[in-house]
Scaffold this motif. Structure first.
Motif, PDB file in Angstrom:
ATOM      1  N   SER B  79     -26.707 -56.018  -4.103  1.00  0.00           N
ATOM      2  CA  SER B  79     -25.403 -56.371  -3.532  1.00  0.00           C
ATOM      3  C   SER B  79     -24.738 -57.522  -4.285  1.00  0.00           C
ATOM      4  CB  SER B  79     -25.561 -56.729  -2.056  1.00  0.00           C
ATOM      5  OG  SER B  79     -26.372 -57.875  -1.929  1.00  0.00           O
ATOM      6  N   LEU B  80     -25.502 -58.212  -5.135  1.00  0.00           N
ATOM      7  CA  LEU B  80     -24.919 -59.344  -5.863  1.00  0.00           C
ATOM      8  C   LEU B  80     -24.271 -58.917  -7.173  1.00  0.00           C
ATOM      9  CD1 LEU B  80     -27.688 -62.039  -5.304  1.00  0.00           C
ATOM     10  CD2 LEU B  80     -25.378 -62.036  -4.358  1.00  0.00           C
ATOM     11  N   ASP B  81     -24.430 -57.611  -7.527  1.00  0.00           N
ATOM     12  CA  ASP B  81     -23.896 -57.162  -8.814  1.00  0.00           C
ATOM     13  C   ASP B  81     -22.378 -57.314  -8.834  1.00  0.00           C
ATOM     14  OD1 ASP B  81     -24.445 -56.084 -11.395  1.00  0.00           O
ATOM     15  OD2 ASP B  81     -23.462 -54.239 -10.735  1.00  0.00           O
ATOM     16  N   GLY B  82     -21.888 -58.025  -9.803  1.00  0.00           N
ATOM     17  CA  GLY B  82     -20.441 -58.203  -9.948  1.00  0.00           C
ATOM     18  C   GLY B  82     -19.878 -59.381  -9.174  1.00  0.00           C
ATOM     19  N   ALA B  83     -20.728 -60.056  -8.415  1.00  0.00           N
ATOM     20  CA  ALA B  83     -20.226 -61.170  -7.597  1.00  0.00           C
ATOM     21  C   ALA B  83     -19.853 -62.371  -8.461  1.00  0.00           C
ATOM     22  CB  ALA B  83     -21.282 -61.572  -6.576  1.00  0.00           C
ATOM     23  N   ARG B 147     -19.523 -64.305 -13.417  1.00  0.00           N
ATOM     24  CA  ARG B 147     -19.793 -63.045 -12.733  1.00  0.00           C
ATOM     25  C   ARG B 147     -21.261 -62.671 -12.923  1.00  0.00           C
ATOM     26  NH1 ARG B 147     -16.608 -59.176 -10.683  1.00  0.00           N
ATOM     27  NH2 ARG B 147     -14.764 -60.267 -11.401  1.00  0.00           N
ATOM     28  N   LEU B 148     -21.946 -62.500 -11.812  1.00  0.00           N
ATOM     29  CA  LEU B 148     -23.378 -62.191 -11.859  1.00  0.00           C
ATOM     30  C   LEU B 148     -23.582 -60.691 -12.025  1.00  0.00           C
ATOM     31  CD1 LEU B 148     -25.947 -63.988 -11.474  1.00  0.00           C
ATOM     32  CD2 LEU B 148     -26.068 -63.081  -9.159  1.00  0.00           C
ATOM     33  N   ARG B 149     -24.477 -60.294 -12.902  1.00  0.00           N
ATOM     34  CA  ARG B 149     -24.847 -58.885 -13.027  1.00  0.00           C
ATOM     35  C   ARG B 149     -26.310 -58.748 -12.659  1.00  0.00           C
ATOM     36  NH1 ARG B 149     -20.076 -56.104 -14.306  1.00  0.00           N
ATOM     37  NH2 ARG B 149     -21.347 -54.761 -12.965  1.00  0.00           N
ATOM     38  N   VAL B 150     -26.620 -57.642 -12.006  1.00  0.00           N
ATOM     39  CA  VAL B 150     -28.027 -57.349 -11.745  1.00  0.00           C
ATOM     40  C   VAL B 150     -28.526 -56.602 -12.958  1.00  0.00           C
ATOM     41  CG1 VAL B 150     -29.634 -56.105 -10.263  1.00  0.00           C
ATOM     42  CG2 VAL B 150     -27.688 -57.300  -9.265  1.00  0.00           C
ATOM     43  N   SER B 151     -29.326 -57.244 -13.774  1.00  0.00           N
ATOM     44  CA  SER B 151     -29.714 -56.653 -15.051  1.00  0.00           C
ATOM     45  C   SER B 151     -31.013 -57.290 -15.534  1.00  0.00           C
ATOM     46  CB  SER B 151     -28.576 -56.894 -16.056  1.00  0.00           C
ATOM     47  OG  SER B 151     -29.042 -56.805 -17.369  1.00  0.00           O
ATOM     48  N   GLY B 161     -34.014 -61.257 -14.110  1.00  0.00           N
ATOM     49  CA  GLY B 161     -33.506 -60.164 -13.286  1.00  0.00           C
ATOM     50  C   GLY B 161     -31.990 -60.140 -13.166  1.00  0.00           C
ATOM     51  N   TYR B 162     -31.375 -61.274 -13.433  1.00  0.00           N
ATOM     52  CA  TYR B 162     -29.917 -61.365 -13.322  1.00  0.00           C
ATOM     53  C   TYR B 162     -29.359 -61.873 -14.645  1.00  0.00           C
ATOM     54  CZ  TYR B 162     -30.908 -60.978  -8.335  1.00  0.00           C
ATOM     55  OH  TYR B 162     -31.357 -60.550  -7.110  1.00  0.00           O
ATOM     56  N   ALA B 163     -28.095 -61.577 -14.876  1.00  0.00           N
ATOM     57  CA  ALA B 163     -27.453 -62.025 -16.104  1.00  0.00           C
ATOM     58  C   ALA B 163     -26.045 -62.512 -15.809  1.00  0.00           C
ATOM     59  CB  ALA B 163     -27.413 -60.887 -17.121  1.00  0.00           C
ATOM     60  N   MET B 164     -25.609 -63.487 -16.591  1.00  0.00           N
ATOM     61  CA  MET B 164     -24.235 -63.976 -16.477  1.00  0.00           C
ATOM     62  C   MET B 164     -23.693 -64.200 -17.881  1.00  0.00           C
ATOM     63  SD  MET B 164     -22.765 -67.311 -14.478  1.00  0.00           S
ATOM     64  CE  MET B 164     -23.393 -66.990 -12.848  1.00  0.00           C
ATOM     65  N   LYS B 165     -22.702 -63.366 -18.242  1.00  0.00           N
ATOM     66  CA  LYS B 165     -22.067 -63.515 -19.557  1.00  0.00           C
ATOM     67  C   LYS B 165     -20.799 -64.321 -19.385  1.00  0.00           C
ATOM     68  CE  LYS B 165     -23.375 -59.497 -22.267  1.00  0.00           C
ATOM     69  NZ  LYS B 165     -22.962 -58.142 -22.587  1.00  0.00           N
ATOM     70  N   ASP B 166     -20.372 -64.991 -20.430  1.00  0.00           N
ATOM     71  CA  ASP B 166     -19.153 -65.812 -20.366  1.00  0.00           C
ATOM     72  C   ASP B 166     -19.229 -66.840 -19.247  1.00  0.00           C
ATOM     73  OD1 ASP B 166     -17.982 -64.486 -22.487  1.00  0.00           O
ATOM     74  OD2 ASP B 166     -17.168 -62.917 -21.193  1.00  0.00           O
TER      75      ASP B 166
END
Lengths: 178, 178
Positions: B79-83, B147-151, B161-166
């Motif tokens: 649910s955090l993907d894209g947050a 923006r947090l990605r689940v990745s 487990g999570y990634a944040m670009k830019d």
């Protein structure tokens, strides 16, 4: 003679009052609940090294290994925060048992993350609290998650499991799950 | 204990409902590290914990390496993907150049990943900064936003487990992560 005694008594009284005031101050201040509050602001022994050095530590780069040795020493002698003497604390962490009797565990190290000291190098001394329980805890095991309450004492101890920078006497605890 | 877990689960569910999950938290919400863990997930099964008590036994070491595999594949909070979030933690440098640090892991406690095992993947965020930052060292406490990605990603030091670009560096802080 009499006046000297009077002066002494007054000084003693003042001293006691001051100590009382300090104590009240420490006891009234907000309870310490975050591990980072146990670290002097800005303290970081890694800071003086090239940040990218540590990614190479796995390869056993001699430069990285030498830096790590220096850092280990700094971690074991990590400074504590003087103002925390007597402050109430309620810290969540994990148990590394130190002493027990037939009635249960009486003394343990409280560490901030799972596995610390047992399977991994110890955290800095300012992230380790020696806990002496008010009453022995029978079913307390290594790496149980607990929230410990009591007053912080600045006290450096070298245990078989690593160096601690704080102590809590007469501590109480409750178990918790993340 | 089971009751407690259920209660905790119910609380987490209520908290989610209140926040408006599953769309994720509102833009720019400050995340706590516990928010990254799916409710009810335990970092270790009880029987594993029991076997971990002895560090030096071969069985203990074996269980510890099993546990680390479990942590690398730890479940993530979809649910955090894209947050759009902000979060504070400790920096573990991965890559950079003359312009400064460009890529790092954000971890919840001092010492993680460097010369010590990595925490569960749901407690590690791989971060690429929008602009490199000079003067940022290993284990500096920082707050970032993005923006947090689940990745799930594999880097030299850990599985994140999570990634944040830019990601934007908001501050180098002296107040710590939660």
């Amino acid at each position: 003679m009499k006046s000297t005694r009077g002066w002494c008594r007054r000084a003693l009284l003042l001293g006691l009052l001051a100590a009382g005031a300090l104590r009240t101050h420490a006891a009234d201040a907000p309870t310490i609940e975050r591990w980072l509050d146990l670290t002097p602001p800005g303290w970081n022994p890694y800071a003086k090294f090239n940040p990218l050095l540590f990614g190479r530590i796995q390869d056993g780069s001699p430069e990285a290994v030498a830096a790590m040795e220096k850092i280990r020493e700094a971690l074991d002698n990590a400074p504590t925060v003087d103002e925390l003497q007597g402050r109430k604390a309620r810290l969540a962490g994990y148990v590394v048992p130190l002493q027990s009797t037939q009635d249960g565990v009486t003394e343990f190290l409280l560490v901030p993350y799972f596995g610390a000291c047992i399977h991994t190098p110890p955290p800095p001394a300012n992230q380790m609290v020696m806990v002496r329980l008010k009453a022995p805890a029978k079913a307390l095991r290594s790496m149980d998650a607990v929230r410990v309450s009591g007053a912080l004492i600045l006290d450096r101890a070298h245990t078989g499991q690593g160096a601690s920078g704080y102590r809590i006497d007469d501590a109480t605890f409750e178990r918790f799950r993340y | 204990m089971v009751g407690g877990m259920l209660a905790a689960g119910a609380l987490a569910f209520l908290a989610d409902a209140w926040r408006g999950a599953p769309q994720g938290p509102p833009a720019g919400q400050t995340l706590r590290w516990a928010d990254l863990v799916p409710p009810g997930w335990a970092p270790w099964p009880v029987q594993t914990q029991l076997a971990l008590i002895r560090d030096d036994s071969p069985a203990g070491r074996l269980r510890w390496s099993e546990l680390q595999k479990r942590w690398a594949s730890a479940p993530l909070r979809q649910s955090l993907d894209g947050a759009q979030v902000r979060i504070s933690g400790y920096a573990v440098p991965l890559d950079g150049g003359a312009g400064g640090l460009a890529e790092l892991l954000l971890v919840p406690y001092f010492g993680a990943c460097i010369h010590a095992p990595a925490p569960p993947a749901n407690q590690i965020i791989w971060v690429a900064l929008k602009a490199p930052v000079r003067g940022l060292g290993a284990f500096d406490v920082i707050e970032i936003a993005g923006r947090l990605r689940v990745s799930r990603q594999f880097s030299a030091l850990a599985t994140s487990g999570y990634a944040m670009k830019d990601a934007v560096l908001l501050s180098k802080k002296e107040a710590g992560p939660r």
